[in-house]
Write an enzyme that holds these catalytic residues in place. Sequence first.
Site, PDB file in Angstrom:
ATOM      1  N   GLU A 131       0.895  -1.344  -0.298  1.00  0.00           N
ATOM      2  CA  GLU A 131      -0.221  -0.112   0.226  1.00  0.00           C
ATOM      3  C   GLU A 131       0.760   1.314   0.144  1.00  0.00           C
ATOM      4  O   GLU A 131       0.644   2.444  -0.887  1.00  0.00           O
ATOM      5  CB  GLU A 131      -1.074   0.107   1.590  1.00  0.00           C
ATOM      6  N   ASP A 132       2.256   0.877   0.864  1.00  0.00           N
ATOM      7  CA  ASP A 132       2.727   2.179   1.378  1.00  0.00           C
ATOM      8  C   ASP A 132       3.993   2.665   0.529  1.00  0.00           C
ATOM      9  O   ASP A 132       4.890   3.536   0.494  1.00  0.00           O
ATOM     10  CB  ASP A 132       3.194   2.396   2.436  1.00  0.00           C
TER      11      ASP A 132
END
Length: 706
Positions: A76-77
């Site tokens: 996600e990051d």
Amino acid sequence: MDDICGLIARVRSYHPTTDTDLIRRAYAFGKEMHEGQFRHSGEPYITHPLAVAMILSEQRLDDSTIVTALLHDTVEDTRASHDDLARRFGKEIADLVDGVTKLTKLQLNSRETKQAENFRKLFMAMSRDLRVILVKLADRLHNMRTIKSMNPEGQLRKSRETMDIYAPLAGRMGMQWMREELEDLAFGVLNPEGRQSIIRRFITLQREAGDVIDKITSDIRVEMDRVGIRGEVLGRAKRPFSIWRKMEEKRIGFSRLSDIYGFRVIVATEAQCYAVLGAIHQRWRAVPGRFKDYISQPKSNGYRSIHTTVSGRDGKRVEVQIRTRQMHEVAETGVAAHWSYRDGERVENPFAVDPAGWISSLTEQFDVGADHDEFLEAVKLEMYSDQVFCFTPKGEVVKLPKGATPLDFAYAIHTRIGDSCVGAKVDGVRVPLWTRLRNGQSCEILAAEGQRPQSTWMDIAVTGRAKSAIRRSLREEDRARFIRLGRELARVAFDGVEKRMTSKALSMAAKELHLPNGDELLARLGSAELETRRVIEVLYPDLSDRRGDEIDAHAAIVGLEPDQTFQRADCCQPLPGERIVGITYRGQGVRIHAIDCPTLVELDDEPERWIDLQWHSGNHPAVHTTTFDMTILNDAGVLGRICSLIGAQKANISDLKFLDRKQDFYRLVMDVDLRSIEHMHAVKLALESDSDVATIYRVRDPERRP
């Protein structure tokens, strides 16, 4: 790599053959991917996944879950992808990380209709691999433990979501310790004064009464020694939120709250559990209605224990939980016990439930074809509730949520029995259908052919299964009538925007609204579960843009500052052409009231909140909802003709509800979208002229607060 050594040591303590190289590589990869990223506290971001992994290691979970925790934010990051993880760590771990990533993106606490669909996705993720939820819960727990570094708005949002979603979910999975900690951390943000007041009272109580926990623990040990049973006795004060909730539920002050201490007795065998129970009841008087035997009737998540509350030392109420060591391990980790390790081997705990079976039992009653709102209602009712156990006349056990009624009992057995229910006997005595069932009661359902569910049953039923079945039966029974009414409402709405209602248009609208077909859409319109405005919006979203000479409804007011937003007050529903005034509300913009609105009397002493406003002159769109209360003749075609009259005035009916149905007359309230006060008078005059309309007046209700 010093930071990872503590985690590896923790995992190796219960899993000596753990793949330490895999854990080290996962940590190194996560640290590399998160390089340059920092938490709100200013710490390097990698400290967060490491802490999440530590929380899961306390539950003695397997290597795949620990590694997933270390990598759970990489997709996600960071620039890492699912393929990268699969190549480096295998498909199982890549899929687990992907599952956590998808859960993170779900807005579970959204107030919009998509909330139900997100809950459905949550349960789908749980059904594929429950470890995804375990990582997400540990992630949320660490975020709550470090929440003070977030901004105040973020703290409130995350705490509400934790209290509404994650804490109940942890409890439903049997991880009661996590539920209590999540609730208490969220409580500290949502009501810090309340939490501090509980803590202060505890300190005062301890100063006055001494160490009550040590005294009662010693008393219990004495009774165990008397019957020759060895075991562990643990005591603790209940968490502040748990105490606050009891005070709220019972509406009493702290001084009157008695059972604020909890004690746990852990022994070797099931027989010793009952022997300890007998010893405790011989020493202290049991509190009626506070005994639960979850050993003979375990919860669906594997939880087993005996609960009893007694009047202990100095008359203080004390809750005691009695269980074996194996039961205690499941009680601490819940469904997660399925993956627990000890000495390098998966723990063969006979009380640990199969996760697939648990998920299946939780979701089996949710009809896949049910609409999103029904699904959400069912999920929340079943997930957030404790259980009671009742018996059929043949002795079979039926599990129901706390507060369930004989009607819920009937539908839990079979939908056909629920639909035909005419009464019930509890422990052999005839009782009303709204009676709340208690643990251990026997319930017999009285049924009759030809009986159909009543609309009042919706207020009696508690379970999602019963409510869904009742709603479905009522909808089918009234379906033909609702379709006829819905067709007339839809025709008027289409005429109001100068469009033709066709079967194709209805089918397209049904598809956009996730309904199976046009008939279902008409039935929802006729039963007031769906507004005609919504149908027009999904089919012609840019319709307002094509009305070149109409005033934009969002810029219909003169006299506001450029950054001020406004909203019509519900109490008076002002229309263009009426004299108006604006009242400012902190954080909510400006509410527009008619100058003769009764609510304004209460604001006479706050002139600084008043703003002199007026409507733009010109042609306003028919989007200003006004409510009419009318009484009409109960005769064939009357309602349809009234709808036609409103449509002929180029007005749109957005909602309709029946207040009273008699053999000769109906009383109903109808929301009609109008352009102006002149338009309202024209619609009202057209309806008053009809001989089948007995009364009609505009609703202006001071109780509808702005």
